[in-house]
Design a protein around this motif. Structure first.
Motif, PDB file in Angstrom:
ATOM      1  N   LYS A 172     -79.078 118.623-106.584  1.00 32.53           N
ATOM      2  CA  LYS A 172     -80.036 117.517-106.714  1.00 32.53           C
ATOM      3  C   LYS A 172     -79.670 116.318-105.853  1.00 32.53           C
ATOM      4  O   LYS A 172     -80.548 115.531-105.488  1.00 32.53           O
ATOM      5  N   HIS A 173     -78.382 116.169-105.561  1.00 31.55           N
ATOM      6  CA  HIS A 173     -77.883 114.991-104.860  1.00 31.55           C
ATOM      7  C   HIS A 173     -76.621 115.407-104.111  1.00 31.55           C
ATOM      8  O   HIS A 173     -75.976 116.399-104.479  1.00 31.55           O
ATOM      9  N   VAL A 174     -76.270 114.657-103.054  1.00 29.02           N
ATOM     10  CA  VAL A 174     -75.136 115.047-102.205  1.00 29.02           C
ATOM     11  C   VAL A 174     -74.267 113.836-101.910  1.00 29.02           C
ATOM     12  O   VAL A 174     -74.770 112.771-101.540  1.00 29.02           O
ATOM     13  N   HIS A 175     -72.956 114.007-102.068  1.00 25.68           N
ATOM     14  CA  HIS A 175     -71.971 113.015-101.647  1.00 25.68           C
ATOM     15  C   HIS A 175     -71.315 113.497-100.356  1.00 25.68           C
ATOM     16  O   HIS A 175     -70.808 114.618-100.288  1.00 25.68           O
ATOM     17  N   ILE A 176     -71.319 112.635 -99.350  1.00 23.34           N
ATOM     18  CA  ILE A 176     -70.766 112.966 -98.041  1.00 23.34           C
ATOM     19  C   ILE A 176     -69.464 112.190 -97.844  1.00 23.34           C
ATOM     20  O   ILE A 176     -69.444 110.958 -97.939  1.00 23.34           O
ATOM     21  N   LYS A 177     -68.390 112.908 -97.577  1.00 22.99           N
ATOM     22  CA  LYS A 177     -67.097 112.299 -97.269  1.00 22.99           C
ATOM     23  C   LYS A 177     -66.327 113.263 -96.378  1.00 22.99           C
ATOM     24  O   LYS A 177     -66.728 114.414 -96.190  1.00 22.99           O
ATOM     25  N   ASP A 178     -65.214 112.788 -95.814  1.00 20.71           N
ATOM     26  CA  ASP A 178     -64.422 113.624 -94.916  1.00 20.71           C
ATOM     27  C   ASP A 178     -62.942 113.356 -95.162  1.00 20.71           C
ATOM     28  O   ASP A 178     -62.568 112.277 -95.639  1.00 20.71           O
ATOM     29  N   TYR A 179     -62.106 114.338 -94.833  1.00 23.78           N
ATOM     30  CA  TYR A 179     -60.674 114.229 -95.068  1.00 23.78           C
ATOM     31  C   TYR A 179     -59.871 114.750 -93.883  1.00 23.78           C
ATOM     32  O   TYR A 179     -60.297 115.685 -93.177  1.00 23.78           O
ATOM     33  N   LEU A 180     -58.718 114.163 -93.712  1.00 24.04           N
ATOM     34  CA  LEU A 180     -57.658 114.762 -92.922  1.00 24.04           C
ATOM     35  C   LEU A 180     -56.808 115.610 -93.862  1.00 24.04           C
ATOM     36  O   LEU A 180     -56.711 115.330 -95.053  1.00 24.04           O
ATOM     37  N   ARG A 181     -56.173 116.657 -93.305  1.00 23.82           N
ATOM     38  CA  ARG A 181     -55.350 117.533 -94.147  1.00 23.82           C
ATOM     39  C   ARG A 181     -54.080 117.937 -93.415  1.00 23.82           C
ATOM     40  O   ARG A 181     -54.112 118.221 -92.214  1.00 23.82           O
ATOM     41  N   VAL A 218     -80.198 119.304-116.253  1.00 21.19           N
ATOM     42  CA  VAL A 218     -78.889 119.177-115.611  1.00 21.19           C
ATOM     43  C   VAL A 218     -78.967 119.745-114.202  1.00 21.19           C
ATOM     44  O   VAL A 218     -79.820 120.585-113.883  1.00 21.19           O
ATOM     45  N   GLY A 219     -78.082 119.267-113.339  1.00 20.85           N
ATOM     46  CA  GLY A 219     -78.046 119.730-111.961  1.00 20.85           C
ATOM     47  C   GLY A 219     -76.691 119.451-111.336  1.00 20.85           C
ATOM     48  O   GLY A 219     -75.746 119.011-112.002  1.00 20.85           O
ATOM     49  N   VAL A 220     -76.611 119.679-110.024  1.00 22.64           N
ATOM     50  CA  VAL A 220     -75.353 119.592-109.285  1.00 22.64           C
ATOM     51  C   VAL A 220     -75.414 118.450-108.278  1.00 22.64           C
ATOM     52  O   VAL A 220     -76.406 118.285-107.563  1.00 22.64           O
ATOM     53  N   CYS A 221     -74.355 117.649-108.265  1.00 25.61           N
ATOM     54  CA  CYS A 221     -74.116 116.701-107.180  1.00 25.61           C
ATOM     55  C   CYS A 221     -73.093 117.366-106.272  1.00 25.61           C
ATOM     56  O   CYS A 221     -71.900 117.463-106.613  1.00 25.61           O
ATOM     57  N   ALA A 222     -73.536 117.871-105.144  1.00 28.65           N
ATOM     58  CA  ALA A 222     -72.641 118.603-104.245  1.00 28.65           C
ATOM     59  C   ALA A 222     -71.798 117.611-103.458  1.00 28.65           C
ATOM     60  O   ALA A 222     -72.323 116.827-102.669  1.00 28.65           O
ATOM     61  N   ASP A 223     -70.499 117.630-103.695  1.00 25.38           N
ATOM     62  CA  ASP A 223     -69.580 116.707-103.028  1.00 25.38           C
ATOM     63  C   ASP A 223     -68.843 117.471-101.926  1.00 25.38           C
ATOM     64  O   ASP A 223     -68.217 118.501-102.182  1.00 25.38           O
ATOM     65  N   ALA A 224     -68.910 116.923-100.709  1.00 25.07           N
ATOM     66  CA  ALA A 224     -68.373 117.637 -99.548  1.00 25.07           C
ATOM     67  C   ALA A 224     -66.863 117.576 -99.443  1.00 25.07           C
ATOM     68  O   ALA A 224     -66.292 118.310 -98.640  1.00 25.07           O
ATOM     69  N   GLY A 225     -66.206 116.738-100.244  1.00 25.07           N
ATOM     70  CA  GLY A 225     -64.772 116.585-100.080  1.00 25.07           C
ATOM     71  C   GLY A 225     -63.927 116.948-101.274  1.00 25.07           C
ATOM     72  O   GLY A 225     -62.806 117.434-101.116  1.00 25.07           O
ATOM     73  N   ASN A 226     -64.432 116.730-102.493  1.00 30.03           N
ATOM     74  CA  ASN A 226     -63.585 116.897-103.667  1.00 30.03           C
ATOM     75  C   ASN A 226     -63.020 118.294-103.832  1.00 30.03           C
ATOM     76  O   ASN A 226     -61.942 118.484-104.400  1.00 30.03           O
ATOM     77  N   ILE A 227     -63.737 119.286-103.348  1.00 31.94           N
ATOM     78  CA  ILE A 227     -63.298 120.663-103.562  1.00 31.94           C
ATOM     79  C   ILE A 227     -62.009 120.965-102.797  1.00 31.94           C
ATOM     80  O   ILE A 227     -61.289 121.920-103.112  1.00 31.94           O
ATOM     81  N   LEU A 228     -61.680 120.151-101.809  1.00 34.55           N
ATOM     82  CA  LEU A 228     -60.414 120.333-101.093  1.00 34.55           C
ATOM     83  C   LEU A 228     -59.222 120.166-102.023  1.00 34.55           C
ATOM     84  O   LEU A 228     -58.137 120.707-101.751  1.00 34.55           O
ATOM     85  N   PHE A 229     -59.400 119.435-103.105  1.00 33.76           N
ATOM     86  CA  PHE A 229     -58.283 119.202-104.017  1.00 33.76           C
ATOM     87  C   PHE A 229     -57.924 120.437-104.837  1.00 33.76           C
ATOM     88  O   PHE A 229     -56.882 120.463-105.485  1.00 33.76           O
ATOM     89  N   VAL A 230     -58.772 121.459-104.822  1.00 35.33           N
ATOM     90  CA  VAL A 230     -58.397 122.755-105.398  1.00 35.33           C
ATOM     91  C   VAL A 230     -58.311 123.813-104.298  1.00 35.33           C
ATOM     92  O   VAL A 230     -58.416 125.013-104.554  1.00 35.33           O
ATOM     93  N   ASP A 231     -58.130 123.337-103.060  1.00 37.84           N
ATOM     94  CA  ASP A 231     -57.831 124.197-101.912  1.00 37.84           C
ATOM     95  C   ASP A 231     -58.951 125.190-101.595  1.00 37.84           C
ATOM     96  O   ASP A 231     -58.704 126.314-101.169  1.00 37.84           O
ATOM     97  N   GLU A 232     -60.189 124.727-101.790  1.00 40.07           N
ATOM     98  CA  GLU A 232     -61.362 125.476-101.367  1.00 40.07           C
ATOM     99  C   GLU A 232     -62.144 124.622-100.367  1.00 40.07           C
ATOM    100  O   GLU A 232     -61.821 123.450-100.156  1.00 40.07           O
ATOM    101  N   ASP A 233     -63.172 125.214 -99.750  1.00 41.06           N
ATOM    102  CA  ASP A 233     -63.990 124.511 -98.759  1.00 41.06           C
ATOM    103  C   ASP A 233     -65.375 124.230 -99.328  1.00 41.06           C
ATOM    104  O   ASP A 233     -65.866 124.967-100.190  1.00 41.06           O
ATOM    105  N   PRO A 234     -66.038 123.187 -98.826  1.00 37.86           N
ATOM    106  CA  PRO A 234     -67.297 122.772 -99.447  1.00 37.86           C
ATOM    107  C   PRO A 234     -68.484 123.689 -99.194  1.00 37.86           C
ATOM    108  O   PRO A 234     -69.340 123.843-100.069  1.00 37.86           O
TER     109      PRO A 234
END
Length: 283
Positions: free
Chosen positions: A200-209, A172-188
């Motif tokens: 192991k893998h990275v998802h890159i995305k961006d958001y306006l807030r 098992v491992g982590v897919c580090a997502d750069a945007g989803n954590i904003l939905f719990v009001d934390e930073d990536p």
């Protein structure tokens, strides 16, 4: 590190076929691809079985491309029949040559009275993920999970899930997502740092807030746990500190894919061009 074609890859594969999709992927400067599927009964997989997966793999490898990851959007709570669908996806992922099976378990962004408590949800997620990981181990697959939804998100919530699963399963491992954590009001970047040894893998995305209490903001906007407004935007146009995230990845010698996940309403091709140009400065 290299760029992975993720958003719209599966749609293009379905519409244009593997040869045309592989040619376009190569032309755009991607080195790998990420498949997206679901466990929804009304949404059959674009690649239906192992035999078809092997042929798609051959076409992409002939062009110097590989499958960096196979992702499945799944809502597994209270739906035991979907476990068999997940195992079929595992077989297809392995036949494609993907090293990783990435999937969601409790994907909800809002919680109602019909949903389990946080602790109950995390306990369920660990148990079902253990079953899938044990199936995947002889296939040579590592199961990876992202910071996502309202349960398996944030450093604390994700950690409760992941470290218990890691205690039970090695693959098992982590897919580090750069945007989803904003939905719990934390930073990536703190999330990347906290789980850097397992990325192991990275998802890159961006958001306006926009802050909670803002005037209604119209289409495309979603809300975080703390009622902040969030909207997908082109990578480099939003609030994500990619320099800090990339520093963490460099510190661990990460050499995998940066999967461009672009749900923004701005033009898709323009988004790819901007994302690669912007991220190149930190590569």
């Amino acid at each position: 590190m290299h760029y992975t074609f993720y958003t719209r890859f599966s749609d293009m594969l379905k519409k244009d076929g593997p040869e045309a999709t592989a040619d376009w992927t190569k032309k755009m400067g991607f080195q790998s691809v990420e498949m997206f599927s679901t466990t929804d009964p009304g949404d059959p997989s674009i690649i239906p079985d192992v035999e078809a997966a092997r042929e798609v793999r051959r076409i992409f490898e002939d062009r110097g491309l590989h499958f960096a990851c196979y992702s499945v959007y799944a809502d597994l709570y209270g739906k035991p029949e979907r476990l068999q669908t997940m195992l079929l996806h595992a077989d297809i992922a392995a036949a494609l040559g993907s090293p990783y099976l990435h999937y969601t378990i409790l994907p909800w962004l809002t919680l109602g009275p019909e949903h389990p408590s946080i602790d109950e949800g995390i306990a369920f997620a660990v148990d079902i993920a253990e079953q899938i990981a044990r199936y995947c181990q002889p296939l040579g697959l590592t199961c990876i999970f992202e910071d996502q939804g309202m349960y398996l998100n944030g450093i604390e919530g994700f950690g409760k899930f992941f470290y218990e699963l890691k205690r039970r399963c090695a693959n098992v491992g982590v897919c580090a997502d750069a945007g989803n954590i904003l939905f719990v009001d934390e930073d990536p970047d703190p999330f990347f740092e906290a789980f850097k040894d397992d990325i192991k893998h990275v998802h890159i995305k961006d958001y306006l807030r926009k802050p909670a209490g803002s005037n209604p903001v119209g289409r495309y906007w979603l809300r975080s746990r703390g009622q902040q407004f969030l909207r997908d935007t082109m990578i480099g146009s939003g609030i994500i500190d990619f320099e800090a995230c990339m520093k963490v990845l460099k510190s661990i010698g990460y050499d995998g894919g940066l999967a461009l996940e672009m749900g923004h309403p701005e033009p898709f091709d323009v988004g790819i061009e901007q994302a690669m140009g912007y991220l190149n400065r930190y590569m």
